[in-house]
Design an enzyme around this catalytic site. Structure first.
Site, PDB file in Angstrom:
ATOM      1  N   GLY A   1      41.452 -13.417  17.467  1.00  0.00           N
ATOM      2  CA  GLY A   1      41.197 -14.155  16.232  1.00  0.00           C
ATOM      3  C   GLY A   1      41.944 -13.645  15.022  1.00  0.00           C
TER       4      GLY A   1
ATOM      5  CD  GLU B   1      44.418 -23.025  21.710  1.00  0.00           C
ATOM      6  OE1 GLU B   1      44.931 -22.327  22.601  1.00  0.00           O
ATOM      7  OE2 GLU B   1      44.263 -22.633  20.541  1.00  0.00           O
TER       8      GLU B   1
ATOM      9  CG  ASP C   1      50.174 -20.523  19.180  1.00  0.00           C
ATOM     10  OD1 ASP C   1      51.133 -20.440  18.390  1.00  0.00           O
ATOM     11  OD2 ASP C   1      48.999 -20.707  18.822  1.00  0.00           O
TER      12      ASP C   1
ATOM     13  CB  SER D   1      48.647 -16.854  19.774  1.00  0.00           C
ATOM     14  OG  SER D   1      48.288 -18.071  20.381  1.00  0.00           O
TER      15      SER D   1
ATOM     16  CD  GLU E   1      54.314 -20.079   9.701  1.00  0.00           C
ATOM     17  OE1 GLU E   1      53.819 -20.598  10.726  1.00  0.00           O
ATOM     18  OE2 GLU E   1      54.861 -18.971   9.700  1.00  0.00           O
ATOM     19  CG  HIS E   2      52.642 -25.412   6.987  1.00  0.00           C
ATOM     20  ND1 HIS E   2      51.416 -25.978   7.274  1.00  0.00           N
ATOM     21  CD2 HIS E   2      52.380 -24.193   6.470  1.00  0.00           C
ATOM     22  CE1 HIS E   2      50.453 -25.117   6.920  1.00  0.00           C
ATOM     23  NE2 HIS E   2      51.007 -24.029   6.442  1.00  0.00           N
ATOM     24  CB  THR E   3      58.734 -26.613  10.663  1.00  0.00           C
ATOM     25  OG1 THR E   3      58.374 -25.439  11.413  1.00  0.00           O
ATOM     26  CG2 THR E   3      59.375 -26.191   9.352  1.00  0.00           C
ATOM     27  CG  ASP E   4      53.567 -26.967  13.917  1.00  0.00           C
ATOM     28  OD1 ASP E   4      53.468 -27.256  12.702  1.00  0.00           O
ATOM     29  OD2 ASP E   4      52.626 -26.502  14.576  1.00  0.00           O
TER      30      ASP E   4
ATOM     31  N   GLY F   1      45.239 -14.395  14.540  1.00  0.00           N
ATOM     32  CA  GLY F   1      46.432 -15.213  14.350  1.00  0.00           C
ATOM     33  C   GLY F   1      47.605 -14.756  15.197  1.00  0.00           C
TER      34      GLY F   1
HETATM   35  P1  ADP Z   1      43.797 -16.094  18.171  1.00  0.00           P
HETATM   36  O1  ADP Z   1      44.434 -17.029  19.148  1.00  0.00           O
HETATM   37  O2  ADP Z   1      44.466 -16.081  16.840  1.00  0.00           O
HETATM   38  O3  ADP Z   1      43.624 -14.708  18.713  1.00  0.00           O
HETATM   39  P2  ADP Z   1      41.579 -17.844  18.646  1.00  0.00           P
HETATM   40  O4  ADP Z   1      40.266 -18.016  17.993  1.00  0.00           O
HETATM   41  O5  ADP Z   1      42.457 -19.015  18.809  1.00  0.00           O
HETATM   42  O6  ADP Z   1      42.333 -16.658  17.873  1.00  0.00           O
HETATM   43  O7  ADP Z   1      41.351 -17.257  20.114  1.00  0.00           O
HETATM   44  C1  ADP Z   1      40.576 -16.085  20.312  1.00  0.00           C
HETATM   45  C2  ADP Z   1      39.658 -16.296  21.502  1.00  0.00           C
HETATM   46  O8  ADP Z   1      40.409 -16.263  22.739  1.00  0.00           O
HETATM   47  C3  ADP Z   1      38.646 -15.200  21.656  1.00  0.00           C
HETATM   48  O9  ADP Z   1      37.549 -15.354  20.791  1.00  0.00           O
HETATM   49  C4  ADP Z   1      38.258 -15.390  23.122  1.00  0.00           C
HETATM   50  O10 ADP Z   1      37.372 -16.489  23.257  1.00  0.00           O
HETATM   51  C5  ADP Z   1      39.599 -15.765  23.766  1.00  0.00           C
HETATM   52  N1  ADP Z   1      40.213 -14.545  24.345  1.00  0.00           N
HETATM   53  C6  ADP Z   1      41.354 -13.930  23.990  1.00  0.00           C
HETATM   54  N2  ADP Z   1      41.588 -12.818  24.736  1.00  0.00           N
HETATM   55  C7  ADP Z   1      40.560 -12.722  25.600  1.00  0.00           C
HETATM   56  C8  ADP Z   1      40.178 -11.789  26.627  1.00  0.00           C
HETATM   57  N3  ADP Z   1      40.931 -10.719  26.908  1.00  0.00           N
HETATM   58  N4  ADP Z   1      39.031 -12.027  27.320  1.00  0.00           N
HETATM   59  C9  ADP Z   1      38.282 -13.109  27.036  1.00  0.00           C
HETATM   60  N5  ADP Z   1      38.564 -14.006  26.083  1.00  0.00           N
HETATM   61  C10 ADP Z   1      39.686 -13.823  25.362  1.00  0.00           C
HETATM   62 MG    MG Z   2      44.534 -19.175  18.952  1.00  0.00          MG
END
Ligand code: ADP
Ligand code: MG
Length: 368
Positions: free
Chosen positions: A112, A150, A162, A116, A32-35, A114
Site C-alpha cells: 500500500g 485487479e 503496473d 505496486s 504521470e497521468h498520461t496513461d 504505491g
Molecule cells: P500497492 O499496490 O501500492 O502496494 P494496493 O492496495 O494496491 O497497494 O495493494 C496492496 C495489497 O496487495 C495488500 O493489502 C494485500 O492485499 C496484497 N498483497 C501484496 N503483497 C502481498 C503478500 N505478500 N501477501 C498477501 N497479500 C499481498
Molecule cells: Mg496496487
C-alpha cells in the site's frame, strides 16, 4: 523471497511446492497521468518482490506476510486473497481449465505504498499458474489478465503499467510503454555502474481528495480532447493549446508536455545522458505541481531538498495528492539526502517519511 515462500509452503502444507515464481514491484520514472490519455509511461521494476510457491494438491492460499490461510474458492471479500483469487478467475474466464491448487506467498514489496505490491502478487500468481499448468500464455497476455483481475475482481480501476512493469521488465532497464497500442520496449537504465540509485520518499499521506481529484483531472482531459476534436490528448500537440483556456488548458499542457518528456527521457537513457534524464524529471514535477496541480507541500519539499543537494533529478511519482516522490541520486549521497529531508520534514511539522533505495531489477521469473 522465493526461499521464504517455499519454506512457508512446506511449513503450512507439509510438503515441497512444485515450483516458485516471483514478481517485483515497480516505480514510475516519468510519465504521470498520461496513461488514461493514451500516452506513454516509463516504469522500472524494483528489487523488492512477491514470491508464490505453488503445488497441485489442496485448495488453500497462505500469506506469510499476513500469517493467514484462506480457501482458494471465494468471492471478493476485501482481503489479500482477492488478488490470487482474481487471477484464477481471470485465467478461467479466458478459457483456461485450471484445477484447484494451493499457494503460499511471501513478499518484501511495501504494502500500500504505491510501489505496486498488488501487481507483484498478481504477476507472481499468474506466472506460477502458467508454469504449473503449462498454459503457455505470453507475458503481455498474462499482464492483461492480471489487470483484468485487479479491475473486475478486486475492483480497483488501474491501467496496464503496473502489471506490464512487473512481468516485462528486465534487470538494468526501464520499460517504455505506449498505453494506447500496449507496445513496450526496454530502455537501458544501468544505474549501478554510473554510481546512481533511486531514492523513494513515501510521505505516508493520502489526501482525502485523491479520488475526486483524480476523477476531476480525467474529466478535464476528456473535455480538452473533445474541445480539440481528438480522441485522446495523446493526439494533441503543443500548438493546439492556443485553442484551450483555463483549467482545460493547464491540464492539457501537462499531458502534452509530459508525453514529450517521456519520449525525451527514453532517448536520454539510450544515450546514457543521466543529466538530461534528471532535468526532465524536475520538469515533470513542475508540470505536475503547477499545471496539473496534484502535488502536496511534502512532495514539493522532497523535490526541493533533492535540488538543493544537487541530485540529478526528482519528482513526485504516482497520481499525487500524497504518496511517493523519487530522486535519482548519487548512491554515495543518498543517505545525506535522506537526512536532509527528514530534518526538513520535521521542521515543517510534516509526518515522518519512509525511505527506500532501489536499483532497476528483473521482472517476474519462475524458479523451479
Ligand atoms: P500497492 O499496490 O501500492 O502496494 P494496493 O492496495 O494496491 O497497494 O495493494 C496492496 C495489497 O496487495 C495488500 O493489502 C494485500 O492485499 C496484497 N498483497 C501484496 N503483497 C502481498 C503478500 N505478500 N501477501 C498477501 N497479500 C499481498
Ligand atoms: Mg496496487
Amino acid at each position: 523471497m522465493e526461499r521464504r515462500a517455499a519454506s512457508a509452503y512446506r511449513e503450512r502444507f507439509g510438503e515441497d511446492p512444485e515450483l516458485v515464481a516471483s514478481a517485483p514491484g515497480r516505480l514510475n520514472l516519468i510519465g504521470e497521468h498520461t496513461d488514461y490519455n493514451g500516452g506513454f509511461v516509463l516504469p522500472c521494476a524494483i528489487d523488492r518482490r512477491v514470491a508464490a510457491a505453488v503445488g497441485r494438491s489442496g485448495n488453500e492460499l497462505y500469506s506469510a506476510n499476513f500469517e493467514e490461510t484462506k480457501p482458494l474458492a471465494g468471492e471478493r471479500e476485501g482481503s489479500w486473497a482477492d488478488y490470487p483469487r482474481g487471477v484464477l478467475w481471470a485465467l478461467r474466464a479466458a478459457g483456461h481449465e485450471i484445477p484447484d491448487f494451493r499457494a503460499a506467498f511471501a513478499g518484501d514489496v511495501p504494502l500500500g505504498s504505491g510501489l505496486s505490491s498488488s501487481a507483484a502478487i498478481e504477476a507472481a500468481t499468474a506466472l506460477a499458474l502458467d508454469a504449473l499448468f503449462e498454459l503457455g500464455t505470453g507475458r503481455k497476455d498474462l499482464a492483461r489478465l492480471c489487470q483484468r483481475a485487479e479491475n473486475e475482481f478486486v475492483g480497483v480501476n488501474s491501467g496496464i503499467m503496473d502489471q506490464y512493469a512487473s512481468l516485462l521488465c528486465e534487470a538494468g532497464t526501464a520499460l517504455l510503454v505506449d498505453c494506447r497500442t500496449l507496445e513496450a520496449e526496454p530502455v537501458p537504465l544501468e544505474l549501478e555502474s554510473a554510481g546512481l540509485a533511486l531514492l523513494v520518499c513515501d510521505t505516508r499521506l493520502k489526501r482525502g481528495l485523491a479520488k475526486t481529484g483524480y476523477n476531476d483531472r480525467r474529466t478535464a482531459c476528456e473535455r480538452a480532447a473533445a474541445a480539440l476534436g481528438v480522441a485522446e490528448l495523446r493526439d494533441a500537440a503543443e500548438e493546439d493549446l492556443r485553442r484551450l483556456s483555463g483549467e482545460e488548458r493547464r491540464r492539457a499542457r501537462h499531458v502534452i508536455s509530459e508525453n514529450a518528456r517521456v519520449l525525451d527521457a527514453a532517448a536520454a537513457l539510450r544515450a546514457g545522458d543521466f543529466a538530461e534524464f534528471g532535468r526532465l524529471m524536475y520538469a515533470s514535477h513542475r508540470s505536475l505541481r503547477d499545471d496539473y496541480e496534484v502535488s502536496t507541500p511534502e512532495l514539493d519539499a522532497f523535490v526541493e531538498c533533492a535540488r538543493e543537494s544537487e541530485a540529478p533529478g526528482a519528482r513526485l511519482t504516482g497520481a499525487g495528492f500524497g504518496g511517493c516522490a523519487i530522486a535519482l541520486v548519487e548512491s554515495s549521497r543518498a543517505e545525506e539526502l535522506e537526512r536532509t529531508v527528514r530534518n526538513s520534514f520535521r521542521d515543517s511539522g510534516f509526518r515522518e517519511p519512509a525511505f527506500y533505495r532501489f536499483l532497476p531489477a528483473a521482472g517476474a521469473e519462475v524458479v523451479r
